[in-house]
Scaffold this active site. Sequence first.
Site, PDB file in Angstrom:
ATOM      1  CG  HIS A  44      -1.606  -1.088   1.274  1.00  0.00           C
ATOM      2  ND1 HIS A  44      -3.233  -0.761   2.005  1.00  0.00           N
ATOM      3  CD2 HIS A  44      -2.267  -2.365  -0.156  1.00  0.00           C
ATOM      4  CE1 HIS A  44      -4.339  -1.204   1.597  1.00  0.00           C
ATOM      5  NE2 HIS A  44      -3.559  -2.605   0.752  1.00  0.00           N
ATOM      6  CE1 TYR A  97      -4.917   4.355   9.070  1.00  0.00           C
ATOM      7  CE2 TYR A  97      -5.401   3.823  11.375  1.00  0.00           C
ATOM      8  CZ  TYR A  97      -5.124   2.766  10.445  1.00  0.00           C
ATOM      9  OH  TYR A  97      -3.673   2.262  10.518  1.00  0.00           O
ATOM     10  N   PRO A 156      -3.823  -0.741  18.881  1.00  0.00           N
ATOM     11  CG  PRO A 156      -5.861  -1.790  18.515  1.00  0.00           C
ATOM     12  CD  PRO A 156      -4.931  -1.023  19.905  1.00  0.00           C
ATOM     13  CE  LYS A 210       4.002   2.584  13.411  1.00  0.00           C
ATOM     14  NZ  LYS A 210       4.455   2.501  12.187  1.00  0.00           N
ATOM     15  CE1 TYR A 268      -1.053   3.562   9.389  1.00  0.00           C
ATOM     16  CE2 TYR A 268      -0.063   2.902   8.373  1.00  0.00           C
ATOM     17  CZ  TYR A 268      -0.751   2.136   9.024  1.00  0.00           C
ATOM     18  OH  TYR A 268      -1.597   1.995   8.654  1.00  0.00           O
TER      19      TYR A 268
HETATM   20  P1  FAD Z   1       1.965 -12.220  20.918  1.00  0.00           P
HETATM   21  O1  FAD Z   1       1.877 -12.339  19.690  1.00  0.00           O
HETATM   22  O2  FAD Z   1       1.338 -12.360  22.822  1.00  0.00           O
HETATM   23  O3  FAD Z   1       3.317 -13.685  21.073  1.00  0.00           O
HETATM   24  C1  FAD Z   1       3.400 -13.808  22.925  1.00  0.00           C
HETATM   25  C2  FAD Z   1       3.547 -15.791  22.842  1.00  0.00           C
HETATM   26  O4  FAD Z   1       4.228 -16.670  23.459  1.00  0.00           O
HETATM   27  C3  FAD Z   1       2.044 -16.494  22.566  1.00  0.00           C
HETATM   28  O5  FAD Z   1       1.961 -17.023  21.456  1.00  0.00           O
HETATM   29  C4  FAD Z   1       1.263 -16.859  22.835  1.00  0.00           C
HETATM   30  O6  FAD Z   1       0.569 -17.897  23.811  1.00  0.00           O
HETATM   31  C5  FAD Z   1       2.967 -17.505  24.176  1.00  0.00           C
HETATM   32  N1  FAD Z   1       2.696 -17.510  25.688  1.00  0.00           N
HETATM   33  C6  FAD Z   1       2.148 -16.430  26.286  1.00  0.00           C
HETATM   34  N2  FAD Z   1       2.245 -16.256  27.864  1.00  0.00           N
HETATM   35  C7  FAD Z   1       3.237 -18.146  27.877  1.00  0.00           C
HETATM   36  C8  FAD Z   1       3.635 -19.610  28.799  1.00  0.00           C
HETATM   37  N3  FAD Z   1       3.538 -18.670  29.843  1.00  0.00           N
HETATM   38  N4  FAD Z   1       4.227 -19.875  28.582  1.00  0.00           N
HETATM   39  C9  FAD Z   1       5.224 -20.521  26.930  1.00  0.00           C
HETATM   40  N5  FAD Z   1       3.823 -19.199  26.252  1.00  0.00           N
HETATM   41  C10 FAD Z   1       3.346 -18.484  26.588  1.00  0.00           C
HETATM   42  N6  FAD Z   1      -1.709  -4.474  17.163  1.00  0.00           N
HETATM   43  C11 FAD Z   1      -1.449  -4.151  15.802  1.00  0.00           C
HETATM   44  O7  FAD Z   1      -0.594  -3.502  15.274  1.00  0.00           O
HETATM   45  N7  FAD Z   1      -2.985  -3.826  15.493  1.00  0.00           N
HETATM   46  C12 FAD Z   1      -3.872  -4.897  15.258  1.00  0.00           C
HETATM   47  O8  FAD Z   1      -4.758  -4.914  14.750  1.00  0.00           O
HETATM   48  C13 FAD Z   1      -3.672  -5.526  16.632  1.00  0.00           C
HETATM   49  N8  FAD Z   1      -4.808  -6.273  17.519  1.00  0.00           N
HETATM   50  C14 FAD Z   1      -4.164  -7.106  18.331  1.00  0.00           C
HETATM   51  C15 FAD Z   1      -6.033  -7.917  18.950  1.00  0.00           C
HETATM   52  C16 FAD Z   1      -4.694  -8.967  20.319  1.00  0.00           C
HETATM   53  C17 FAD Z   1      -6.191  -9.580  20.738  1.00  0.00           C
HETATM   54  C18 FAD Z   1      -4.037  -8.696  20.149  1.00  0.00           C
HETATM   55  C19 FAD Z   1      -3.907  -9.551  21.901  1.00  0.00           C
HETATM   56  C20 FAD Z   1      -3.307  -8.153  20.154  1.00  0.00           C
HETATM   57  C21 FAD Z   1      -3.406  -7.320  19.046  1.00  0.00           C
HETATM   58  N9  FAD Z   1      -1.721  -6.261  17.803  1.00  0.00           N
HETATM   59  C22 FAD Z   1      -2.222  -5.654  17.392  1.00  0.00           C
HETATM   60  C23 FAD Z   1      -0.456  -6.299  18.491  1.00  0.00           C
HETATM   61  C24 FAD Z   1       0.063  -7.447  18.415  1.00  0.00           C
HETATM   62  O9  FAD Z   1      -0.204  -8.363  17.282  1.00  0.00           O
HETATM   63  C25 FAD Z   1       1.122  -7.677  19.115  1.00  0.00           C
HETATM   64  O10 FAD Z   1       2.243  -6.684  19.773  1.00  0.00           O
HETATM   65  C26 FAD Z   1       2.172  -8.755  18.653  1.00  0.00           C
HETATM   66  O11 FAD Z   1       1.618 -10.157  18.794  1.00  0.00           O
HETATM   67  C27 FAD Z   1       3.408  -8.831  19.954  1.00  0.00           C
HETATM   68  O12 FAD Z   1       4.036  -9.576  19.326  1.00  0.00           O
HETATM   69  P2  FAD Z   1       5.121 -11.068  20.333  1.00  0.00           P
HETATM   70  O13 FAD Z   1       5.940 -11.812  20.001  1.00  0.00           O
HETATM   71  O14 FAD Z   1       5.316 -10.127  21.399  1.00  0.00           O
HETATM   72  O15 FAD Z   1       4.007 -11.318  21.204  1.00  0.00           O
HETATM   73  C1  DHB Z   2      -4.840  -3.363  10.700  1.00  0.00           C
HETATM   74  C2  DHB Z   2      -4.996  -3.220  12.236  1.00  0.00           C
HETATM   75  C3  DHB Z   2      -4.581  -1.745  12.718  1.00  0.00           C
HETATM   76  O1  DHB Z   2      -4.516  -1.645  14.170  1.00  0.00           O
HETATM   77  C4  DHB Z   2      -4.273  -0.592  12.520  1.00  0.00           C
HETATM   78  O2  DHB Z   2      -3.630   0.496  12.683  1.00  0.00           O
HETATM   79  C5  DHB Z   2      -3.720  -0.959  10.528  1.00  0.00           C
HETATM   80  C6  DHB Z   2      -4.875  -2.326  10.350  1.00  0.00           C
HETATM   81  C7  DHB Z   2      -5.140  -4.728  10.532  1.00  0.00           C
HETATM   82  O3  DHB Z   2      -5.504  -5.856  11.247  1.00  0.00           O
HETATM   83  O4  DHB Z   2      -5.424  -4.798   8.892  1.00  0.00           O
END
Ligand code: FAD
Ligand code: DHB
Length: 401
Positions: A77, A206, A298, A302, A390
């Site tokens: 995009h 947005y 979200p 980021k 962004y």
């Molecule tokens: P995570 O992806 O959370 O990975 C952590 C892993 O550790 C998971 O697989 C979990 O199962 C595992 N874990 C947890 N506890 C334990 C344990 N005790 N032992 C072993 N394993 C364990 N960001 C955006 O930018 N846009 C979005 O739209 C967006 N939507 C989101 C929706 C939800 C419901 C959530 C929770 C987050 C969202 N985020 C979004 C944020 C983004 O997805 C996270 O910032 C990203 O997943 C971070 O990656 P991570 O690897 O740090 O953590």
């Molecule tokens: C999406 C999520 C976001 O938080 C955003 O700012 C833009 C796109 C997405 O899930 O596609």
Amino acid sequence: MPENIERTRVGIVGAGPAGLVLALLLRRAGIASVILEARSRAYCEQRIRAGVLEHGTVDLLDALGVGDRMRREGLVHHGVYLRFGGRSHRIDFPDLTGKNIMVYGQHEVVKDLIAEHVRAGESPRFEVSDVRVEGIESDRPSIHYRDASGADRVLACDFIAGCDGFHGVTRGAIPPELLAVYERVYPFAWLGILSDSPPVCEELIYSNHDRGFALFSQRSPTVQRMYLQCAPDEDLGGWPDERIWDELQRRLEGEAAPQLVIGPITQKGVTPMRSFVVEPMQYGRLFLAGDAAHIVPPTGAKGMNLAIADVAVLSGALAAWYAGRGSAELDAYSTRCLGRVWKAERFSWWMTSMLHRNDRDDAFGRRLQLAELEYVVNSRAASQSLAENYVGLPFPNIYFR
Ligand code: FAD
Ligand code: DHB
């Protein structure tokens, strides 16, 4: 060594984007690691979350050799629309920054990363439980856990990476009196859906509307991802599909309003909104990365990008240590990450504040919000500031040395 004790160099808790990317970066540097994950492989691969990759994240996935499917199926995009007062205003990324973003679901990134680990014969250990970290003040830390078959095991390591997300266990191993916690909880949340339907628009929209924020994003030419601002305790039972489509359409109203094409809604969920940072992100031989150390609301997408940037720094610091260059980079890990983390915290908070309806605000606050939007879309300097954040601030580029 007793048979339930295994040795590795870096023990990684969590197979989200942070843990999976870290293990690949370490393997490229010749450093062995083991990932322990609480959930099943299928669960990790189907968990619907973020969708926008910064250009630095795209480059890193390419450099790791896991970018092929992203390049084929991801959507490049060149801008986004801000919609308010019944009109859309485009922010043009290449014009303002020379860069683009990639729309590609986090669960697709996770699938590609897991496939690469499995191909190399080093699958994460899924479905482990009772994970506990010990000895992080010593130079012989260990992770105690129960494996998928129910056997108690110990992973003896040199270092532990806490990549276990916001609800994980590793952050809790740091003495609380040594951690500063910075937090803000917002009085709203997002109701997110996936639908089998064509794109609303060729780029993301947005929308700031009197009824609340809405975001129109995509996953593919036939699958759309959309969000509606809702209450943090919103009951999904009150949101039959017709109400969701109706509300999405209303939050687009005005000049040249795109007409939604209704399709089956295949997934619904409520995402809470929180800003959260702990400092420092390390203690002894434990290093936190990604959501384990910080959360952003979200808006602006980021979260996943920050998680991947953290482990780019961490892998470089671990590589320096194993190459005999001492602990200076490991010691500087937290400070180095937090500079970028706080800028992303600021951007996500700013986008969230500018775009959501805040019922705690007064009429003056609402007029300020609209003035800010007018300024952002009409000033090249302000548009450029939004665009450069962004597409992603400079990515740590120390991962392959
Ligand atoms: P995570 O992806 O959370 O990975 C952590 C892993 O550790 C998971 O697989 C979990 O199962 C595992 N874990 C947890 N506890 C334990 C344990 N005790 N032992 C072993 N394993 C364990 N960001 C955006 O930018 N846009 C979005 O739209 C967006 N939507 C989101 C929706 C939800 C419901 C959530 C929770 C987050 C969202 N985020 C979004 C944020 C983004 O997805 C996270 O910032 C990203 O997943 C971070 O990656 P991570 O690897 O740090 O953590
Ligand atoms: C999406 C999520 C976001 O938080 C955003 O700012 C833009 C796109 C997405 O899930 O596609």
